[in-house]
Scaffold this active site. Structure first.
Site, mmCIF file in Angstrom:
data_model
loop_
_atom_site.group_PDB
_atom_site.id
_atom_site.type_symbol
_atom_site.label_atom_id
_atom_site.label_comp_id
_atom_site.label_asym_id
_atom_site.label_seq_id
_atom_site.Cartn_x
_atom_site.Cartn_y
_atom_site.Cartn_z
ATOM 1 N N TYR A 159 3.411 1.158 4.606
ATOM 2 C CA TYR A 159 1.992 0.417 4.919
ATOM 3 C C TYR A 159 1.279 1.569 5.203
ATOM 4 O O TYR A 159 0.049 1.840 5.080
ATOM 5 C CB TYR A 159 2.306 -0.486 6.022
ATOM 6 C CG TYR A 159 0.969 -0.836 6.883
ATOM 7 C CD1 TYR A 159 0.130 -1.891 6.091
ATOM 8 C CD2 TYR A 159 0.623 -0.429 8.060
ATOM 9 C CE1 TYR A 159 -0.833 -2.231 6.759
ATOM 10 C CE2 TYR A 159 -0.504 -0.940 8.692
ATOM 11 C CZ TYR A 159 -1.350 -1.816 8.173
ATOM 12 O OH TYR A 159 -2.363 -2.183 8.868
ATOM 13 N N LYS A 163 -2.505 3.126 3.955
ATOM 14 C CA LYS A 163 -3.778 2.970 4.555
ATOM 15 C C LYS A 163 -4.246 4.554 4.528
ATOM 16 O O LYS A 163 -5.393 4.893 4.383
ATOM 17 C CB LYS A 163 -3.501 2.552 5.821
ATOM 18 C CG LYS A 163 -3.171 1.148 5.970
ATOM 19 C CD LYS A 163 -4.555 0.236 5.471
ATOM 20 C CE LYS A 163 -4.225 -1.092 5.707
ATOM 21 N NZ LYS A 163 -5.461 -2.039 5.225
#
Length: 288
Positions: A159, A163
């Protein structure tokens, strides 16, 4: 027309928001609408989409659909073309994750995280940029990322990598598009409670200890983020591109320095906390 409205130049512009019907997205949508922006919103939550549609009294295009689905995303862009024939702002908000050690995850999970946090951003930008160029008015692309794009995030490795990829993509795209007057920026909040975040936290303890971990001593509010989005969409940020705003109460700046009660700023917990002697009997220890 007041100073802000004149400088901002938002009235009559068109913004498309992915994931814009609830939580942070709803706040961004309502704040843009309050400044005269015409909205197109795509959200997978049908109830939230319906509520936003009713709240905006039919003055916005609000579609129920998954931003990760190229057909759903393309259909909203086509609807914007048909209704307004222009696009000035794109806000990429959709994201999500789950907690797991990297060695416990699988290629299927990696793919889901990349689709949710990176690939739809690429697709939305590929649809938005030609429209902004064709309009000849420039434009603003705003990606809502997270502080986890700027620091280690154990348990969220893929994750945070996705990002961080959005952040670097924005910087590169900003340079490519600068001659066309199209700006690309990011917003990287820290802990900002929303209904989805509350469900993710589960036990309700996600915000415990914010006085220690967040220098300003409180959790974020959705308007802290939506205010940044309004600024980046507006003419007030006409010379701002390729950068990131951090509405995080100083967390990114502190980079591990914590404000321990009774001890002040340190990168290490006070001895009393480690020995369980806080308050004399251990009953007033800090919960993080």
């Amino acid at each position: 027309m007041g100073w802000f409205a004149e400088r901002a130049g938002l009235d009559g512009t068109v913004a498309l928001i992915t994931g814009g019907a609830g939580g942070l997205g709803e706040a961004i949508a309502l704040d843009l609408a309050a400044n005269g922006v015409r909205l197109a919103v795509l959200d997978i939550d049908g109830a939230a989409a319906g509520a936003l549609r009713n709240r905006l009294e039919g003055q916005a295009l609000v579609h129920e659909g998954d931003a990760r689905d190229p057909e759903a995303l393309g259909a909203l862009f086509a609807a914007v073309d048909a209704r307004w024939g222009r696009l000035d702002t794109l806000v990429n908000l959709v994201g999500g994750t789950f907690r797991a050690a990297f060695t416990d995850t699988t290629p299927k999970g990696w793919d889901a995280l990349l689709r949710t946090n990176l690939l739809h951003v690429l697709h939305a930008c590929s649809l938005a940029v030609p429209r902004m160029k064709a309009g000849g008015r420039g434009g603003s692309i705003v990606n809502v990322t997270t502080i986890e794009a700027h620091r280690a995030a154990p348990g969220f490795a893929v994750y945070s990598a996705a990002k961080a990829a959005v952040e670097q993509f924005a910087r590169s795209l900003a340079v490519e598009l600068a001659p066309d007057g199209i700006r690309v920026n990011n917003i990287a909040p820290d802990y900002t409670p929303t209904p989805n975040m509350a469900r993710f936290a589960g036990n309700g303890q996600a915000g415990a200890g914010v006085g220690v971990t967040i220098p300003m001593g409180r959790a974020g509010r959705v308007t802290d983020v939506s205010g940044c989005a309004v600024f980046l969409a507006s003419g007030l940020s006409a010379y701002v591109t390729g950068t990131t705003l951090h509405p995080d109460g100083g967390t990114f700046a502190s980079s591990g320095w914590l404000n321990w009660p009774g001890s002040g700023w340190s990168t290490q917990p006070p001895p009393s906390l480690l020995t369980g002697e806080a308050g004399g009997d251990g009953s007033e220890g800090v919960e993080l």
